[in-house]
Design an enzyme around this catalytic site. Structure first.
Site, PDB file in Angstrom:
ATOM      1  N   GLU A   1      39.128  34.159  41.447  1.00 16.70           N
ATOM      2  CA  GLU A   1      39.439  35.337  42.263  1.00 16.70           C
ATOM      3  C   GLU A   1      38.804  36.576  41.649  1.00 16.70           C
ATOM      4  OE1 GLU A   1      43.476  35.422  43.789  1.00 16.70           O
ATOM      5  OE2 GLU A   1      43.621  37.561  43.290  1.00 16.70           O
TER       6      GLU A   1
ATOM      7  N   GLU B   1      42.581  46.104  44.082  1.00 17.36           N
ATOM      8  CA  GLU B   1      43.958  46.221  44.547  1.00 17.36           C
ATOM      9  C   GLU B   1      44.426  47.669  44.453  1.00 17.36           C
ATOM     10  OE1 GLU B   1      46.615  42.672  44.056  1.00 17.36           O
ATOM     11  OE2 GLU B   1      45.511  42.549  42.162  1.00 17.36           O
TER      12      GLU B   1
END
Length: 213
Positions: free
Chosen positions: A90, A94
Protein backbone atom coordinates in the site's frame (compact mmCIF):
# COMPACT_ATOMS: atom_id res chain seq x y z
CA UNK A 1 -5.48 22.21 -14.93
CA UNK A 2 -2.46 24.27 -13.98
CA UNK A 3 0.56 23.86 -16.23
CA UNK A 4 2.99 23.36 -13.34
CA UNK A 5 1.57 19.88 -12.69
CA UNK A 6 1.06 18.70 -16.27
CA UNK A 7 4.71 17.68 -16.68
CA UNK A 8 4.18 14.96 -14.09
CA UNK A 9 1.29 13.30 -15.98
CA UNK A 10 3.30 11.54 -18.68
CA UNK A 11 1.89 8.08 -19.39
CA UNK A 12 -1.43 8.69 -17.63
CA UNK A 13 -5.09 9.04 -18.58
CA UNK A 14 -8.23 10.19 -16.78
CA UNK A 15 -9.94 7.39 -14.83
CA UNK A 16 -13.34 7.08 -16.54
CA UNK A 17 -14.80 4.06 -14.72
CA UNK A 18 -14.87 3.22 -11.02
CA UNK A 19 -16.17 0.47 -8.78
CA UNK A 20 -17.82 1.40 -5.46
CA UNK A 21 -17.12 -1.10 -2.69
CA UNK A 22 -19.87 0.01 -0.30
CA UNK A 23 -22.62 2.64 0.10
CA UNK A 24 -22.94 3.49 -3.62
CA UNK A 25 -25.84 5.80 -2.74
CA UNK A 26 -23.39 8.33 -1.27
CA UNK A 27 -20.78 8.09 -4.06
CA UNK A 28 -21.57 10.06 -7.21
CA UNK A 29 -19.41 9.69 -10.31
CA UNK A 30 -19.74 12.20 -13.14
CA UNK A 31 -17.48 10.83 -15.89
CA UNK A 32 -18.52 13.55 -18.34
CA UNK A 33 -17.06 16.13 -15.94
CA UNK A 34 -14.25 13.90 -14.61
CA UNK A 35 -15.61 14.33 -11.08
CA UNK A 36 -16.34 12.04 -8.13
CA UNK A 37 -18.11 13.11 -4.94
CA UNK A 38 -18.45 11.18 -1.66
CA UNK A 39 -20.96 12.37 0.94
CA UNK A 40 -20.51 11.38 4.58
CA UNK A 41 -23.62 11.64 6.76
CA UNK A 42 -25.83 9.39 8.92
CA UNK A 43 -25.49 6.69 6.23
CA UNK A 44 -21.71 6.61 6.62
CA UNK A 45 -19.22 7.18 3.81
CA UNK A 46 -18.08 5.20 0.76
CA UNK A 47 -15.02 3.76 -0.93
CA UNK A 48 -14.37 3.80 -4.66
CA UNK A 49 -11.55 2.21 -6.63
CA UNK A 50 -10.22 1.60 -10.10
CA UNK A 51 -11.51 -1.46 -11.93
CA UNK A 52 -7.95 -2.64 -12.60
CA UNK A 53 -4.76 -3.19 -10.68
CA UNK A 54 -1.55 -1.58 -11.90
CA UNK A 55 2.10 -2.36 -11.27
CA UNK A 56 4.04 0.90 -11.07
CA UNK A 57 3.24 4.23 -12.67
CA UNK A 58 1.86 7.68 -11.84
CA UNK A 59 -1.45 8.19 -10.00
CA UNK A 60 -3.00 11.57 -9.25
CA UNK A 61 -6.16 13.41 -8.34
CA UNK A 62 -7.26 16.92 -7.52
CA UNK A 63 -9.08 16.76 -4.19
CA UNK A 64 -11.13 19.21 -2.15
CA UNK A 65 -11.68 17.75 1.30
CA UNK A 66 -14.83 18.45 3.35
CA UNK A 67 -15.22 21.74 5.24
CA UNK A 68 -16.54 22.33 8.73
CA UNK A 69 -15.77 20.35 11.87
CA UNK A 70 -14.40 17.14 10.35
CA UNK A 71 -12.78 15.81 13.52
CA UNK A 72 -12.75 12.01 13.48
CA UNK A 73 -12.98 11.60 9.71
CA UNK A 74 -10.33 10.25 7.35
CA UNK A 75 -10.18 11.17 3.65
CA UNK A 76 -7.54 9.68 1.39
CA UNK A 77 -6.22 8.60 -1.97
CA UNK A 78 -4.03 5.53 -1.96
CA UNK A 79 -2.81 2.41 -3.72
CA UNK A 80 -3.42 -1.04 -2.25
CA UNK A 81 -3.03 -4.58 -3.55
CA UNK A 82 -6.37 -5.36 -1.86
CA UNK A 83 -8.20 -3.40 0.82
CA UNK A 84 -8.75 -5.55 3.90
CA UNK A 85 -5.96 -8.02 3.10
CA UNK A 86 -3.56 -8.16 6.06
CA UNK A 87 -0.62 -8.88 3.73
CA UNK A 88 -1.28 -5.92 1.45
CA UNK A 89 1.19 -3.61 -0.23
CA UNK A 90 0.00 0.00 0.00
CA UNK A 91 1.04 3.63 -0.65
CA UNK A 92 -0.99 6.39 1.00
CA UNK A 93 -2.02 9.99 1.13
CA UNK A 94 -4.28 10.40 4.20
CA UNK A 95 -6.03 13.52 5.45
CA UNK A 96 -6.81 13.52 9.17
CA UNK A 97 -10.00 15.36 10.04
CA UNK A 98 -8.59 17.08 13.12
CA UNK A 99 -5.93 18.98 11.10
CA UNK A 100 -6.82 20.73 7.83
CA UNK A 101 -3.31 22.00 7.17
CA UNK A 102 -1.34 18.71 6.99
CA UNK A 103 -1.34 15.41 5.13
CA UNK A 104 0.07 12.05 6.19
CA UNK A 105 2.03 9.75 3.87
CA UNK A 106 2.80 6.10 4.51
CA UNK A 107 3.56 2.86 2.72
CA UNK A 108 3.18 -0.84 3.50
CA UNK A 109 5.01 -3.94 2.34
CA UNK A 110 3.37 -7.31 2.97
CA UNK A 111 1.10 -5.72 5.58
CA UNK A 112 3.90 -3.93 7.44
CA UNK A 113 3.57 -0.14 7.65
CA UNK A 114 4.72 2.16 10.46
CA UNK A 115 6.39 4.50 7.98
CA UNK A 116 4.08 7.45 8.62
CA UNK A 117 5.25 11.00 7.99
CA UNK A 118 3.27 14.22 8.47
CA UNK A 119 3.70 17.10 6.03
CA UNK A 120 2.64 20.72 6.49
CA UNK A 121 0.73 21.81 3.40
CA UNK A 122 0.77 25.57 3.80
CA UNK A 123 -2.94 25.75 2.97
CA UNK A 124 -6.32 24.55 4.24
CA UNK A 125 -7.09 21.38 2.28
CA UNK A 126 -10.84 22.03 2.48
CA UNK A 127 -10.86 25.45 0.80
CA UNK A 128 -9.93 24.50 -2.76
CA UNK A 129 -8.80 21.68 -5.05
CA UNK A 130 -5.16 20.64 -4.84
CA UNK A 131 -3.38 17.86 -6.70
CA UNK A 132 -1.96 14.87 -4.82
CA UNK A 133 0.26 12.61 -6.92
CA UNK A 134 2.06 9.32 -6.30
CA UNK A 135 4.89 8.12 -8.56
CA UNK A 136 5.56 4.46 -7.80
CA UNK A 137 8.43 2.55 -9.35
CA UNK A 138 10.50 -0.55 -8.65
CA UNK A 139 13.20 1.53 -6.94
CA UNK A 140 11.56 4.79 -5.80
CA UNK A 141 8.27 6.21 -4.49
CA UNK A 142 7.53 9.93 -4.70
CA UNK A 143 4.64 11.91 -3.20
CA UNK A 144 3.91 15.33 -4.75
CA UNK A 145 1.42 18.07 -3.84
CA UNK A 146 0.64 20.62 -6.56
CA UNK A 147 3.74 19.46 -8.40
CA UNK A 148 6.05 19.88 -5.40
CA UNK A 149 7.90 16.85 -4.07
CA UNK A 150 7.14 16.38 -0.37
CA UNK A 151 8.61 12.89 0.16
CA UNK A 152 10.84 10.43 -1.69
CA UNK A 153 11.71 6.89 -0.67
CA UNK A 154 14.45 4.84 -2.34
CA UNK A 155 14.65 1.08 -2.14
CA UNK A 156 17.51 -0.23 -0.07
CA UNK A 157 19.33 -3.50 -0.76
CA UNK A 158 17.51 -6.54 0.67
CA UNK A 159 14.58 -4.33 1.76
CA UNK A 160 10.96 -5.36 1.22
CA UNK A 161 9.23 -3.04 -1.25
CA UNK A 162 5.67 -2.45 -2.49
CA UNK A 163 5.62 -4.47 -5.70
CA UNK A 164 2.25 -6.26 -5.75
CA UNK A 165 -0.16 -4.97 -8.42
CA UNK A 166 -2.40 -2.37 -6.77
CA UNK A 167 -5.79 -0.72 -7.21
CA UNK A 168 -6.22 3.03 -6.81
CA UNK A 169 -8.63 3.63 -3.92
CA UNK A 170 -10.25 6.53 -2.10
CA UNK A 171 -12.68 6.63 0.81
CA UNK A 172 -14.27 8.77 3.50
CA UNK A 173 -14.77 7.06 6.86
CA UNK A 174 -15.05 7.63 10.60
CA UNK A 175 -11.68 6.72 12.11
CA UNK A 176 -12.55 7.78 15.67
CA UNK A 177 -11.83 4.31 17.04
CA UNK A 178 -8.21 4.30 15.86
CA UNK A 179 -5.82 4.86 18.78
CA UNK A 180 -8.74 5.98 20.97
CA UNK A 181 -9.33 9.01 18.77
CA UNK A 182 -5.80 10.36 18.90
CA UNK A 183 -5.18 9.83 15.16
CA UNK A 184 -8.05 11.79 13.58
CA UNK A 185 -9.87 13.05 16.67
CA UNK A 186 -13.34 12.00 17.81
CA UNK A 187 -16.21 12.36 15.36
CA UNK A 188 -18.78 15.01 16.30
CA UNK A 189 -20.64 15.42 13.01
CA UNK A 190 -22.05 18.85 13.78
CA UNK A 191 -21.49 20.04 10.19
CA UNK A 192 -22.75 16.95 8.33
CA UNK A 193 -23.25 16.24 5.53
CA UNK A 194 -19.57 16.34 4.55
CA UNK A 195 -18.60 16.21 0.87
CA UNK A 196 -15.20 15.13 -0.46
CA UNK A 197 -14.74 16.01 -4.14
CA UNK A 198 -12.27 14.67 -6.71
CA UNK A 199 -11.43 15.97 -10.18
CA UNK A 200 -9.19 14.71 -12.96
CA UNK A 201 -8.22 11.43 -11.29
CA UNK A 202 -5.40 9.93 -13.35
CA UNK A 203 -3.98 6.40 -13.67
CA UNK A 204 -1.31 4.83 -15.90
CA UNK A 205 -2.27 4.00 -19.49
CA UNK A 206 0.02 0.96 -19.30
CA UNK A 207 1.06 -1.46 -16.54
CA UNK A 208 -2.50 -2.79 -16.17
CA UNK A 209 -2.05 -6.17 -14.55
CA UNK A 210 -5.28 -7.78 -13.42
CA UNK A 211 -8.91 -7.50 -14.38
CA UNK A 212 -11.39 -6.88 -11.56
CA UNK A 213 -12.32 -10.07 -9.76
Amino acid sequence: MSTHTSEHHHGTAILKEIAVDYCPEVCHHKPEADEIHITFDHRGGARWRSHHRFQYGTFAGRIKCPAGNTTGLNFNIYLSSLEGDKSQDEIDFEFLGKDKFSVQTNFYTVGCGNREQMHELGFNYSEDFHEYLIKWGPQTIEWLVDGKLIRKEERKPDEAWPEKPMFLYSSVWDASYIDEGRWTGKYEGCDAPYICSYRDVRVPVENIVTEEK
